[in-house]
Design an enzyme around this catalytic site. Structure first.
Site, PDB file in Angstrom:
ATOM      1  N   LYS A  22      -7.945  -9.233   8.182  1.00  0.00           N
ATOM      2  CA  LYS A  22      -6.602  -8.635   8.237  1.00  0.00           C
ATOM      3  C   LYS A  22      -6.677  -7.131   7.947  1.00  0.00           C
ATOM      4  CE  LYS A  22      -3.754  -8.800   4.513  1.00  0.00           C
ATOM      5  NZ  LYS A  22      -3.225  -7.464   4.123  1.00  0.00           N
ATOM      6  N   ASN A  23      -7.374  -6.778   6.880  1.00  0.00           N
ATOM      7  CA  ASN A  23      -7.377  -5.378   6.459  1.00  0.00           C
ATOM      8  C   ASN A  23      -8.195  -4.484   7.387  1.00  0.00           C
ATOM      9  OD1 ASN A  23      -5.693  -5.995   4.396  1.00  0.00           O
ATOM     10  ND2 ASN A  23      -7.210  -5.776   2.758  1.00  0.00           N
ATOM     11  N   ARG A 100       2.884  -2.252   3.296  1.00  0.00           N
ATOM     12  CA  ARG A 100       2.450  -0.924   2.894  1.00  0.00           C
ATOM     13  C   ARG A 100       1.504  -0.273   3.905  1.00  0.00           C
ATOM     14  NH1 ARG A 100       1.440   2.266  -1.571  1.00  0.00           N
ATOM     15  NH2 ARG A 100      -0.600   3.178  -1.346  1.00  0.00           N
ATOM     16  N   CYS A 124       3.154  -5.293  -1.450  1.00  0.00           N
ATOM     17  CA  CYS A 124       2.975  -6.108  -2.654  1.00  0.00           C
ATOM     18  C   CYS A 124       3.374  -5.321  -3.896  1.00  0.00           C
ATOM     19  CB  CYS A 124       1.511  -6.498  -2.804  1.00  0.00           C
ATOM     20  SG  CYS A 124       0.984  -7.828  -1.749  1.00  0.00           S
ATOM     21  N   ARG A 129       1.219   2.305  -6.817  1.00  0.00           N
ATOM     22  CA  ARG A 129       0.666   2.524  -5.472  1.00  0.00           C
ATOM     23  C   ARG A 129       1.248   3.739  -4.745  1.00  0.00           C
ATOM     24  NH1 ARG A 129      -0.353  -3.121  -2.425  1.00  0.00           N
ATOM     25  NH2 ARG A 129      -2.177  -2.049  -1.645  1.00  0.00           N
ATOM     26  N   PRO A 130       0.985   4.910  -5.241  1.00  0.00           N
ATOM     27  CA  PRO A 130       1.489   6.113  -4.576  1.00  0.00           C
ATOM     28  C   PRO A 130       0.727   6.420  -3.277  1.00  0.00           C
ATOM     29  CG  PRO A 130       0.118   6.718  -6.447  1.00  0.00           C
ATOM     30  CD  PRO A 130       0.173   5.218  -6.425  1.00  0.00           C
ATOM     31  N   VAL A 131       1.211   7.428  -2.523  1.00  0.00           N
ATOM     32  CA  VAL A 131       0.508   7.848  -1.297  1.00  0.00           C
ATOM     33  C   VAL A 131       0.111   9.324  -1.384  1.00  0.00           C
ATOM     34  CG1 VAL A 131       1.435   6.116   0.297  1.00  0.00           C
ATOM     35  CG2 VAL A 131       2.750   8.184  -0.146  1.00  0.00           C
ATOM     36  N   ASP A 132      -0.019   9.814  -2.632  1.00  0.00           N
ATOM     37  CA  ASP A 132      -0.326  11.230  -2.814  1.00  0.00           C
ATOM     38  C   ASP A 132      -1.637  11.660  -2.151  1.00  0.00           C
ATOM     39  OD1 ASP A 132      -1.303   9.464  -4.825  1.00  0.00           O
ATOM     40  OD2 ASP A 132      -1.979  11.194  -5.988  1.00  0.00           O
ATOM     41  N   LEU A 133      -2.625  10.775  -2.117  1.00  0.00           N
ATOM     42  CA  LEU A 133      -3.915  11.162  -1.539  1.00  0.00           C
ATOM     43  C   LEU A 133      -3.828  11.288  -0.024  1.00  0.00           C
ATOM     44  CD1 LEU A 133      -6.192   8.768  -3.636  1.00  0.00           C
ATOM     45  CD2 LEU A 133      -5.613  11.143  -4.118  1.00  0.00           C
ATOM     46  N   ASP A 314      -9.019  -7.673  -4.505  1.00  0.00           N
ATOM     47  CA  ASP A 314      -8.349  -8.722  -3.733  1.00  0.00           C
ATOM     48  C   ASP A 314      -8.919 -10.119  -3.995  1.00  0.00           C
ATOM     49  OD1 ASP A 314      -6.609  -6.910  -2.663  1.00  0.00           O
ATOM     50  OD2 ASP A 314      -7.556  -6.820  -0.690  1.00  0.00           O
ATOM     51  N   ARG A 406       1.297 -13.780   4.839  1.00  0.00           N
ATOM     52  CA  ARG A 406       0.935 -12.416   5.229  1.00  0.00           C
ATOM     53  C   ARG A 406      -0.567 -12.293   5.412  1.00  0.00           C
ATOM     54  NH1 ARG A 406       2.465  -8.257   1.108  1.00  0.00           N
ATOM     55  NH2 ARG A 406       1.128  -7.151   2.546  1.00  0.00           N
TER      56      ARG A 406
HETATM   57  C1  UD1 Z   1      -6.259  -1.583   0.539  1.00  0.00           C
HETATM   58  C2  UD1 Z   1      -6.101  -3.028   0.955  1.00  0.00           C
HETATM   59  C3  UD1 Z   1      -5.722  -3.881  -0.247  1.00  0.00           C
HETATM   60  C4  UD1 Z   1      -6.741  -3.679  -1.367  1.00  0.00           C
HETATM   61  C5  UD1 Z   1      -6.945  -2.204  -1.673  1.00  0.00           C
HETATM   62  C6  UD1 Z   1      -8.070  -1.954  -2.660  1.00  0.00           C
HETATM   63  C7  UD1 Z   1      -5.357  -2.871   3.248  1.00  0.00           C
HETATM   64  C8  UD1 Z   1      -4.278  -3.047   4.225  1.00  0.00           C
HETATM   65  N1  UD1 Z   1      -5.084  -3.117   1.966  1.00  0.00           N
HETATM   66  O1  UD1 Z   1      -4.988  -1.151   0.049  1.00  0.00           O
HETATM   67  O2  UD1 Z   1      -5.697  -5.249   0.165  1.00  0.00           O
HETATM   68  O3  UD1 Z   1      -6.280  -4.331  -2.535  1.00  0.00           O
HETATM   69  O4  UD1 Z   1      -7.265  -1.486  -0.464  1.00  0.00           O
HETATM   70  O5  UD1 Z   1      -9.251  -2.501  -2.224  1.00  0.00           O
HETATM   71  O6  UD1 Z   1      -6.485  -2.567   3.600  1.00  0.00           O
HETATM   72  N2  UD1 Z   1      -3.871   5.393  -4.776  1.00  0.00           N
HETATM   73  C9  UD1 Z   1      -3.328   6.572  -5.232  1.00  0.00           C
HETATM   74  N3  UD1 Z   1      -2.850   7.463  -4.310  1.00  0.00           N
HETATM   75  C10 UD1 Z   1      -2.915   7.227  -2.975  1.00  0.00           C
HETATM   76  C11 UD1 Z   1      -3.477   6.038  -2.522  1.00  0.00           C
HETATM   77  C12 UD1 Z   1      -3.966   5.134  -3.449  1.00  0.00           C
HETATM   78  O7  UD1 Z   1      -3.257   6.806  -6.439  1.00  0.00           O
HETATM   79  O8  UD1 Z   1      -2.463   8.083  -2.199  1.00  0.00           O
HETATM   80  C13 UD1 Z   1      -4.376   4.409  -5.757  1.00  0.00           C
HETATM   81  C14 UD1 Z   1      -3.667   3.066  -5.677  1.00  0.00           C
HETATM   82  O9  UD1 Z   1      -2.472   3.057  -6.400  1.00  0.00           O
HETATM   83  C15 UD1 Z   1      -4.719   2.160  -6.267  1.00  0.00           C
HETATM   84  C16 UD1 Z   1      -6.033   2.776  -5.773  1.00  0.00           C
HETATM   85  O10 UD1 Z   1      -5.716   4.127  -5.435  1.00  0.00           O
HETATM   86  O11 UD1 Z   1      -4.683   2.211  -7.664  1.00  0.00           O
HETATM   87  C17 UD1 Z   1      -6.655   2.114  -4.580  1.00  0.00           C
HETATM   88  O12 UD1 Z   1      -5.699   1.991  -3.559  1.00  0.00           O
HETATM   89  P1  UD1 Z   1      -6.096   1.991  -2.020  1.00  0.00           P
HETATM   90  O13 UD1 Z   1      -7.577   1.858  -1.894  1.00  0.00           O
HETATM   91  O14 UD1 Z   1      -5.437   3.139  -1.362  1.00  0.00           O
HETATM   92  O15 UD1 Z   1      -5.412   0.651  -1.526  1.00  0.00           O
HETATM   93  P2  UD1 Z   1      -4.673   0.386  -0.158  1.00  0.00           P
HETATM   94  O16 UD1 Z   1      -5.325   1.151   0.940  1.00  0.00           O
HETATM   95  O17 UD1 Z   1      -3.223   0.499  -0.361  1.00  0.00           O
END
Ligand code: UD1
Length: 427
Positions: A22-23, A100, A124, A129-133, A314, A406
């Protein structure tokens, strides 16, 4: 809303076909936005999240054809995606809030159209879970990004420019977003401290097939050479390592013996090492891998979640479910997401003995779990309850099944075929 009813006590025996990841599929589908040529993806699992992504991509103008996998597999769909032109650069709230991973369209839309408007994501409920990066990386490539009315509004009127960006924290989604943006940027992009998850490698290999030179695949430094145009490609999605690990834990829980067809041991090495320590055997077979627990009780082992190649977050909830029945104690530490212990109170309803202290959970094995009415809170939490139920005395009903749908294709059928007493109750 559907529920799952499981009566515990049956050993799992036989074989389970592992679906495509899926991912991996979600970002691969988004890659179709980068090109006006067709992208064919084989071995895509049939899941609610895939449907949500199709819905979103269609809004952006992607034409999607679906056909059953042509290779005699019992599962998997082949998708043919083509984006002759982008119909809309807005990813609306009503779709993004469901999943997400929708935020992955940001980089691709921006790279191809110079503009994107993407709702801030939901998904979830596991931590902030921010998107700052994602934002910081795209800004480094020359984008202007603001937040307006709950939407990320991004612009790059003169196109994106290749840049060097070092992630301050490893992020799967941000790495994927930037890789796709870099594919159509002018010049070379170097991503340092990039995520190394196999799904990243799968996306990189597909982009290479689409004509984007990428170096360092599988390492923490990815170098992506931007191109003017991407070409048609065909790509087969890798097997789902999280589904593989989940079923391995389910088999271990029931002291069963199952071959996971198409499962790949090398994708779950850290989890496999923890399972072996717990007394489970895992061996590669010509078709996949065989999981057995034939002699002796489970032993408590400590695990800590980390980015790949560490133990996957996961699989944390599923491992915890397994450890509830182990001899001795197990310390489970979650370092990737905050508040990812929502399964603990539900497992406790079934008799598990778990104490949370900050980011660690101490699991003391109990001789017996009992069936109960429980609630699924997120995707992996729900399946951990199913694993616990397989070994519990009596019947467990898992409510709010949509989380499970999902991410797990035909879970009840796959488990029932191996002897589990499990049924989906519509309602
Ligand atoms: C993906 C997977 C999810 C898995 C996760 C970690 C998909 C669709 N989902 O989620 O199943 O649990 O990887 O292996 O592939 N973070 C920030 N800022 C950002 C982005 C992330 O602080 O801009 C933090 C998140 O809050 C978290 C960590 O970084 O604590 C890792 O998140 P990330 O690897 O980005 O997870 P996803 O891509 O959302």
């Amino acid at each position: 809303m559907d529920r799952l009813r499981i009566t515990g006590g049956r050993q799992l025996k036989g074989e389970i076909a592992i679906s495509g990841s899926k991912n991996a599929s979600l970002p691969l589908m988004v890659a179709a936005l980068l090109s006006d040529q067709p992208l064919v993806l084989e071995n895509v699992p049939r899941l609610a999240d895939i449907d949500t992504m199709m819905q979103l991509l269609r809004k952006h103008g992607v034409e999607i054809g679906e056909s059953p996998g042509s290779d005699g597999h019992r599962h998997g769909t082949t998708l043919e995606l083509r984006t002759a032109r982008i119909a809309s650069t807005t990813a609306p709230y009503d779709i993004v809030r469901k999943m997400r991973a929708s935020v992955l369209v940001l980089g691709a839309l921006l790279a191809r159209e110079g503009a994107a408007r993407v709702s801030l994501p939901g998904g979830c409920a596991i931590g902030a879970r921010p998107v700052d990066l994602h934002i910081a990386g795209l800004k480094a490539m020359g984008a202007d990004i603001d937040v307006d009315g709950g939407y990320l509004v991004a612009r790059a009127s003169k196109g994106l420019k290749g840049a060097r960006y070092t992630f301050p924290k490893v992020s799967v989604g941000a790495t994927e977003n930037l890789m796709m943006a870099a594919a159509l940027a002018k010049g070379t992009t170097v991503l340092d401290n990039a995520a190394r998850e196999p799904e990243i490698g799968d996306l990189a290999n597909c982009l290479v097939a689409m004509g984007v030179p990428i170096h360092g695949i599988g390492t923490e430094t990815l170098t992506i050479e931007g191109v003017d145009r991407l070409q048609a490609a065909r790509h087969r999605v890798i097997p789902d390592r999280i589904e593989t690990g989940t079923y391995a834990m389910a088999v271990a829980m029931t002291a069963g013996d199952v071959e996971l067809v198409d499962g790949r041991l090398e994708l779950i090495e850290t989890a496999a090492a923890a399972l072996r320590q717990a007394g489970v055997s895992l061996d590669a077979t010509p078709r996949g891998l065989r999981v057995q627990r034939t002699n002796g009780a489970l032993r408590g082992v400590d695990v800590m979640t980390e980015p790949y190649p560490g133990f996957p977050t996961d699989l944390q909830a599923q491992m915890m479910a397994l450890m509830t029945r182990a001899e001795g104690a197990s310390m489970i530490t979650e370092t990737v997401f905050e508040s990812r212990f929502m399964h603990v109170p539900e497992l406790a309803r079934m008799g598990a003995n778990v104490t949370i202290h900050h980011e660690s959970a101490l699991v003391r094995g109990v001789p017996k779990l009992r069936g109960a009415e429980v609630m699924a809170t997120d995707l992996r939490a729900s399946v951990s309850l199913a694993i616990a139920a397989l070994a519990a005395e009596g019947t467990t009903t898992i409510n709010r099944l949509y989380h499970l749908d999902r991410g797990y294709e035909r879970l009840e059928r796959k488990l029932a075929a191996c002897g589990a007493d499990i049924e989906r109750v519509a309602g």
